[in-house]
Design a protein around this motif. Sequence first.
Motif, mmCIF file in Angstrom:
data_model
loop_
_atom_site.group_PDB
_atom_site.id
_atom_site.type_symbol
_atom_site.label_atom_id
_atom_site.label_comp_id
_atom_site.label_asym_id
_atom_site.label_seq_id
_atom_site.Cartn_x
_atom_site.Cartn_y
_atom_site.Cartn_z
ATOM 1 N N PRO A 66 0.840 -1.206 0.000
ATOM 2 C CA PRO A 66 0.000 0.000 0.000
ATOM 3 C C PRO A 66 0.877 1.259 0.000
ATOM 4 O O PRO A 66 1.817 1.360 0.777
ATOM 5 C CB PRO A 66 -0.804 -0.129 1.297
ATOM 6 C CG PRO A 66 -0.792 -1.583 1.597
ATOM 7 C CD PRO A 66 0.534 -2.091 1.129
ATOM 8 N N ARG A 67 0.540 2.181 -0.874
ATOM 9 C CA ARG A 67 1.404 3.347 -1.066
ATOM 10 C C ARG A 67 1.121 4.441 -0.037
ATOM 11 O O ARG A 67 -0.026 4.866 0.142
ATOM 12 C CB ARG A 67 1.229 3.917 -2.467
ATOM 13 C CG ARG A 67 2.289 4.975 -2.829
ATOM 14 C CD ARG A 67 1.959 5.663 -4.139
ATOM 15 N NE ARG A 67 1.859 4.770 -5.270
ATOM 16 C CZ ARG A 67 2.874 4.490 -6.094
ATOM 17 N NH1 ARG A 67 4.063 5.036 -5.896
ATOM 18 N NH2 ARG A 67 2.680 3.681 -7.122
ATOM 19 N N VAL A 68 2.200 4.898 0.598
ATOM 20 C CA VAL A 68 2.134 6.043 1.504
ATOM 21 C C VAL A 68 2.829 7.210 0.816
ATOM 22 O O VAL A 68 3.984 7.088 0.379
ATOM 23 C CB VAL A 68 2.820 5.746 2.845
ATOM 24 C CG1 VAL A 68 2.751 6.972 3.759
ATOM 25 C CG2 VAL A 68 2.184 4.533 3.513
ATOM 26 N N LEU A 69 2.156 8.324 0.713
ATOM 27 C CA LEU A 69 2.711 9.525 0.070
ATOM 28 C C LEU A 69 3.174 10.495 1.149
ATOM 29 O O LEU A 69 2.399 10.876 2.035
ATOM 30 C CB LEU A 69 1.645 10.176 -0.811
ATOM 31 C CG LEU A 69 2.086 11.318 -1.730
ATOM 32 C CD1 LEU A 69 3.176 10.855 -2.701
ATOM 33 C CD2 LEU A 69 0.878 11.860 -2.498
ATOM 34 N N LEU A 70 4.447 10.883 1.098
ATOM 35 C CA LEU A 70 5.025 11.821 2.057
ATOM 36 C C LEU A 70 4.981 13.229 1.470
ATOM 37 O O LEU A 70 5.421 13.444 0.336
ATOM 38 C CB LEU A 70 6.468 11.429 2.385
ATOM 39 C CG LEU A 70 6.715 9.973 2.797
ATOM 40 C CD1 LEU A 70 8.173 9.789 3.192
ATOM 41 C CD2 LEU A 70 5.787 9.569 3.931
ATOM 42 N N VAL A 71 4.478 14.191 2.254
ATOM 43 C CA VAL A 71 4.227 15.542 1.754
ATOM 44 C C VAL A 71 4.951 16.552 2.642
ATOM 45 O O VAL A 71 4.636 16.681 3.827
ATOM 46 C CB VAL A 71 2.715 15.842 1.726
ATOM 47 C CG1 VAL A 71 2.457 17.165 1.010
ATOM 48 C CG2 VAL A 71 1.946 14.714 1.041
#
Length: 277
Positions: A66-71
């Motif tokens: 599952p993709r986690v997007l860091l912002v």
Amino acid sequence: MNPQTSPISQRQNSAENAFTQACIAFSRPRRIAASEAETAALATATRTTHAHEGEDIAVWTWGEGPRVLLVHGWDSRGSHLAGFIQPLLQAGFSVTLFDMPAHGDSAGEHGSVVHSSRALLSLATALADVQAVIAHSMGSAAALIAFCQGLQVQASVHLCGPSSLSTMVKLQARGYGLNPQQSQAFHAWVEQFIGQSTQSVDLESLLDGLRHPALIMHDPEDKVVPFAASMALNQAWSGSQLIETHALGHRRILTDDDVIIGTVAHLAHNVATDQPA
């Protein structure tokens, strides 16, 4: 006396300069280079670019799952969240980070939280499989806007983020010593620059996007974004939990072991992975 050097003229020039500097600070972020350790971490990723509004955004991805997007936040870059990468990979997630427009290795010269929210939503739409977001500072506010505009995730984490643009504009005007007339003019300039009212991206206008479990962490001694912003977000978000951190300020929160452990635990609890329980 030369009017250009009179006390009145000097005060006028100073006031005009303060207004100009406030506008620059709002719209032109500093481009920060990656540290040696960050550069080494980025070298282990698959690097791509995402075309957004005629310019390229730099993107890095690790792992599968599952993709986690860091912002990241203002005057920052995606690699400032590199401390989350390995713990997330070990928990069974894939990780993607990127540089906002006019930040880091991405193209552009101007930006704002609204510009950043558009870039975030554009990238997430292109990726099509973002399951969670970890966002710091201005990046958190950009995520809130993106959620309201259709980005759906299973969980998110918000670190030291503002929740209302109108408040931040007032604080910035105060920080640059703008008088009431200048502050009003600055607010009008901001709205022209972002192409919409600041009220349209204040917390009260973003409530429809707050539909998933969220973890909010903030240091009450943060001198950049008031802790009250996270308190307001927590009160407005029925599915959120607010944790007060201590002695971390605005930026050390990104490298604190307890913060990283708590972040990964929150995502592991709310996002299904193939990792054994």
